[in-house]
Design a protein around this motif. Structure first.
Motif, short mmCIF file in Angstrom:
data_model
loop_
_atom_site.label_atom_id
_atom_site.label_comp_id
_atom_site.label_asym_id
_atom_site.label_seq_id
_atom_site.Cartn_x
_atom_site.Cartn_y
_atom_site.Cartn_z
N GLY A 1 0.84 -1.24 -0.20
CA GLY A 1 -0.02 0.03 0.00
C GLY A 1 0.89 1.39 0.01
N GLN A 2 0.50 2.26 0.61
CA GLN A 2 1.02 3.69 0.53
C GLN A 2 0.72 4.08 1.99
OE1 GLN A 2 -0.82 6.62 -1.84
NE2 GLN A 2 0.13 8.26 -0.65
N ARG A 3 2.15 4.83 2.48
CA ARG A 3 1.87 5.34 3.77
C ARG A 3 2.66 6.81 3.74
NH1 ARG A 3 5.26 1.53 7.28
NH2 ARG A 3 6.47 1.48 5.12
N PHE A 4 1.80 7.78 4.38
CA PHE A 4 2.51 9.06 4.43
C PHE A 4 1.97 9.39 5.97
CE2 PHE A 4 1.89 13.58 4.96
CZ PHE A 4 2.89 14.19 4.09
N SER A 5 3.09 10.17 6.68
CA SER A 5 3.15 10.58 7.96
C SER A 5 3.66 12.02 8.24
CB SER A 5 3.69 9.69 8.79
OG SER A 5 5.18 9.56 8.99
N LEU B 1 -4.46 19.74 6.13
CA LEU B 1 -3.98 18.91 5.11
C LEU B 1 -3.39 19.75 4.04
CD1 LEU B 1 -3.36 15.92 3.75
CD2 LEU B 1 -5.73 16.20 3.02
N ASP B 2 -4.39 20.56 3.62
CA ASP B 2 -4.14 21.56 2.41
C ASP B 2 -2.87 22.66 3.04
OD1 ASP B 2 -5.92 20.42 0.91
OD2 ASP B 2 -7.37 22.08 1.36
N ALA B 3 -2.83 23.15 4.09
CA ALA B 3 -1.73 23.74 4.64
C ALA B 3 -0.36 23.13 4.72
CB ALA B 3 -2.19 24.44 6.06
N LEU B 4 -0.44 21.75 5.00
CA LEU B 4 0.67 21.18 5.08
C LEU B 4 1.12 20.87 3.52
CD1 LEU B 4 2.99 19.51 6.41
CD2 LEU B 4 1.42 17.44 6.29
N GLY C 1 5.62 14.95 -1.64
CA GLY C 1 4.48 15.75 -2.01
C GLY C 1 3.53 14.96 -2.68
N GLN C 2 4.32 14.04 -3.62
CA GLN C 2 3.65 13.31 -4.53
C GLN C 2 2.82 12.30 -3.71
OE1 GLN C 2 6.74 11.60 -6.78
NE2 GLN C 2 6.73 13.32 -8.50
N ASP C 3 3.31 11.88 -2.80
CA ASP C 3 2.51 10.76 -1.93
C ASP C 3 1.33 11.25 -1.22
OD1 ASP C 3 4.42 8.65 -2.41
OD2 ASP C 3 5.57 8.78 -0.52
N LEU C 4 1.52 12.68 -0.73
CA LEU C 4 0.29 13.36 -0.19
C LEU C 4 -0.66 13.60 -1.23
CD1 LEU C 4 -0.48 14.58 2.38
CD2 LEU C 4 0.59 16.69 1.78
N GLN C 5 -0.41 14.05 -2.32
CA GLN C 5 -1.35 14.36 -3.33
C GLN C 5 -2.21 13.13 -3.72
OE1 GLN C 5 -2.71 17.34 -4.09
NE2 GLN C 5 -1.23 18.31 -2.71
N ARG C 6 -1.29 11.95 -3.90
CA ARG C 6 -1.91 10.72 -4.41
C ARG C 6 -2.90 10.29 -3.50
NH1 ARG C 6 2.84 8.01 -5.03
NH2 ARG C 6 3.31 8.99 -7.28
N GLY D 1 2.43 11.36 15.87
CA GLY D 1 2.43 11.31 14.38
C GLY D 1 1.07 11.03 13.99
N LEU D 2 0.58 11.57 12.62
CA LEU D 2 -0.55 11.42 12.22
C LEU D 2 -0.23 10.68 10.78
CD1 LEU D 2 -3.47 14.03 11.69
CD2 LEU D 2 -2.77 12.31 9.76
N HIS D 3 -0.86 9.44 10.58
CA HIS D 3 -0.39 8.84 9.38
C HIS D 3 -1.50 8.60 8.41
CE1 HIS D 3 3.43 6.91 11.27
NE2 HIS D 3 2.73 7.70 12.30
N LEU D 4 -1.40 8.73 7.21
CA LEU D 4 -2.33 8.45 6.07
C LEU D 4 -1.93 7.24 5.22
CD1 LEU D 4 -2.24 12.39 4.52
CD2 LEU D 4 -3.63 11.35 6.54
N HIS D 5 -2.98 6.37 5.43
CA HIS D 5 -2.60 5.06 4.86
C HIS D 5 -3.62 4.77 3.59
CE1 HIS D 5 -0.42 3.62 8.26
NE2 HIS D 5 -1.59 4.26 9.01
#
Length: 664
Positions: free
Chosen positions: A245-249, A314-317, A349-354, A387-391
């Motif tokens: 999968g994908q992870r962003f934190s 999210l947008d501010a980051l 940046g790519q991970d966050l937008q994806r 931490g805040l993680h986006l999966h």
């Protein structure tokens, strides 16, 4: 002589293993397992093997692996088991066989000292705590003496010390061949040794991390490998799900901001915007984490995106990250560290937008080479500490894993004490895409009928009732007293664990104050196990960490109590999405997915009790659904053939007699 015949000779009562190991006993189950694995290796085929505790499955796969003449990658569940295999089991079998094979141990890069980051941390001297400076000095001294650079060998610095992140590298901040220390790098040396070795020992996280991220570890090892063996294979579906999968934190962002700040001080003092922008990026990441407060969160993205503050954060980051990318691009040519920081920022940046696109239901593929849609993944949000993680987790790992297996012909062996449900592997096969492959199941050679008793007490309320935990502790207390401690009390939640601890401390202080209560979280896992063994009369209360991979043979453990059947919380976002998907396919998600998971987890917990032919004890499963529900009987029948009772007094008598036998 065929490989199967060679293997059979090794396990003969007067064979090489018997000559090398005084306590070795030939077991039919072990020999048959080794022969079937030899068949798979010879045919470049795959096989599933469940072997009960005491079968000796480690030797059963090591012998054919070492005699095969090919390159073998052996992956196991944890770094602790890696070390055990590398330092104890493999040398024993290699010596018995007289096999001149080269063996390498390969761990993830965070386990090795990074000379570049260590020297930078030492010279900068910017530490948050006094002991950090002392630890860095000790690590620097260790780096000059060690051959492998494995931080587990640096006994002067605890593995949990926060300063280690300054003395090791990550996938993100490693400079690779651009690093001035590249030729001396411990990670590079370990991977070179792995490429040259005949048998390479890795762990599941490293295996899938490197395969999924296409790093230079497994990406180079696998093409030259003839056989892959997964021990503790029941862990694979969950581990593979993480890495396919994908992870962003926000933790990744904070690390980036810190590295940019350090690089600016060392290599770009005249660029005054770098420290300003890194501080702003750091703040944006922390502000984003604070949008979810201090509560532990594990929610579907669809729910979180309804919260204005979360979306705003999210947008501010994302905006701050874009500004950092633009600035780093102008400075990247000044040093390898700044160039790597720019590359990291672009990737993040790519991970966050994806993730955001996928969470909103727009086309967003985690692997550009794959044909996938947002519906193939579960998008969810989790808070862990600060931490805040986006999966983005795949609904199924079957397809990517099948593609991995098909990449080139080789043999694949999957083994564990818990893969099947009453001898049926269909659940595991479907989860991993392992259709039409041979599967074998051998029971434990232990005499469970005389060594152990299973008790499901009567008169306990529904497991969801408020008084359930207190009533269960009341039921278990006479058994704990009869066993004089020597108990694992395994809970299905951290909340229940703390409640059990409090109840036990109160009751034991009155009845038998010399019994010590230990609890998960009081110390590191290995330290708690050491205290448990040495104390000899302790009760260890634990949650998931102690259900598997824990070995306490002998008199120190005589009683295991499991509070409830371990069904995963139905509101877990990944589980909920998988249940919905199964229901849409017309399948009964509970019987097809949730129950098999619970059966395997119960078998793991129950497996803590009897670890040798001398062990005796009682297993208590408090959950009345074990006998009152039809599905509970499936769990009941999947457990080893222990003597069974619902009478606490009968179990107490068994424990008292067990204690007398050991004293005698």
């Amino acid at each position: 002589m065929s490989l199967v015949e060679q293997v059979a000779d090794v396990f003969m009562p007067a064979g090489p293993l018997a000559r090398q190991i005084p306590a070795f006993k030939a077991r039919v189950q072990q020999t048959e397992m080794a022969e079937r694995i030899a068949d798979a290796i010879t045919a470049d085929a795959a096989c599933l093997v469940e072997a009960g505790t005491g079968t000796g499955k480690t030797f059963a796969y090591l012998v054919p692996a070492m005699l095969s003449g090919g390159k073998v990658v052996l992956s196991t569940g944890t770094k602790t088991l890696q070390d055990q295999l590398f330092e104890r089991d493999i040398p024993t079998v290699r010596e018995a066989l007289g096999a001149p094979i080269r063996v390498a141990l390969l761990k993830g890069r965070s386990n090795y000292v990074c000379l570049h980051h260590l020297e930078r941390a030492h010279s900068e001297g910017r530490f948050l705590q006094k002991e950090d400076a002392r630890h860095i000095t000790n690590i620097l001294r260790f780096s000059k003496m060690t051959k492998r650079g494995d931080k587990a060998e640096c006994t002067d610095v605890p593995e949990s010390a926060s300063v280690w992140h300054m003395a090791t590298s990550t996938k993100d901040n490693c400079l690779g061949s651009e690093c001035a220390k590249y030729e001396e790098c411990f990670v590079v040396k370990a991977r070179r040794e792995a490429l040259e070795a005949d048998l390479v020992v890795v762990n599941h996280h490293l295996f899938f991390a490197d395969v999924a991220l296409k790093e230079e570890g497994m990406a180079e090892l696998l093409p030259n490998c003839n056989t892959v063996i997964f021990d503790e294979a029941h862990q694979l579906p969950e581990t593979a799900g993480i890495f396919f999968g994908q992870r962003f934190s926000t933790t990744q962002i904070l690390d980036l901001a810190q590295d940019v700040r350090l690089s600016a001080l060392a290599e770009a003092r005249d660029c005054l915007d770098l420290p300003v922008q890194s501080a702003a990026l750091d703040k944006a990441a922390k502000d984003f984490r604070l949008t979810l407060g201090n509560d532990t969160v594990r929610q579907p993205a669809s729910q979180m995106l309804k919260h204005a503050e979360f979306l705003k954060g999210l947008d501010a980051l994302a905006e701050r990250l874009d500004l950092m990318i633009s600035l780093l691009e102008t400075q990247a040519g000044r040093s390898p560290d700044l160039e790597r920081a720019w590359q990291r920022a672009v990737a993040l940046g790519q991970d966050l937008q994806r993730w955001k696109k996928g969470a909103l239901g727009q086309p967003a593929v985690t692997d550009p080479d794959a044909e996938a849609t947002p519906g193939d993944y579960v998008y969810w949000v989790e808070t862990l500490g600060h931490g805040l993680h986006l999966h983005a987790t795949p609904l199924s790992v079957a397809e990517p894993f099948t593609k991995l297996m098909a990449s080139s012909p080789r043999s694949w062996v999957f083994t564990s004490a818990t893969l099947a449900v009453q001898g049926d592997f269909s659940h595991y096969k479907e989860a991993m895409g392992l259709h039409d492959i041979a599967s074998y199941c051998w029971d434990s050679p232990f005499d469970y009928g005389t060594q152990a008793m299973l008790c499901c007490p009567t008169d306990l309320p529904d497991p969801n009732s408020p008084e359930y935990t207190e009533r269960l502790v009341d039921k278990a207390l006479p058994l704990i007293l009869a066993a004089q401690g020597r108990t694992f009390f395994l809970c299905t939640s951290l909340r229940a664990m703390q409640k059990v601890r409090t109840q036990l401390e109160t009751r034991l202080a009155f009845h038998q104050p010399e019994i010590t209560v230990l609890c998960q979280g009081d110390a590191a896992k290995n330290e708690l196990l050491r205290r448990f063994r040495e104390t000899g009369n302790a009760v260890l209360v634990g949650s998931q960490s102690f259900w598997e991979g824990v070995d306490v043979p002998g008199d120190a453990l005589s009683l295991v109590v499991i509070d409830k059947l371990p069904f995963a919380a139905p509101d877990d976002p990944v589980l909920s999405a998988r249940i919905d998907a199964l229901n849409r396919q017309g399948k009964n998600a509970f019987m097809h997915y949730q129950l098999p998971h619970a059966v395997i987890n119960v078998k793991q917990g129950a497996g803590r009790l009897i670890r040798s032919e001398r062990d005796q004890g009682v297993l208590v499963i408090g959950d009345p659904r074990l006998v009152t529900k039809a599905y509970g009987k499936k769990v009941w029948r999947s457990l080893p053939p222990m003597a069974r009772t619902r009478d606490i007094a009968e179990a107490e008598t068994f424990l008292i007699q067990t204690l007398k036998d050991h004293v005698a």
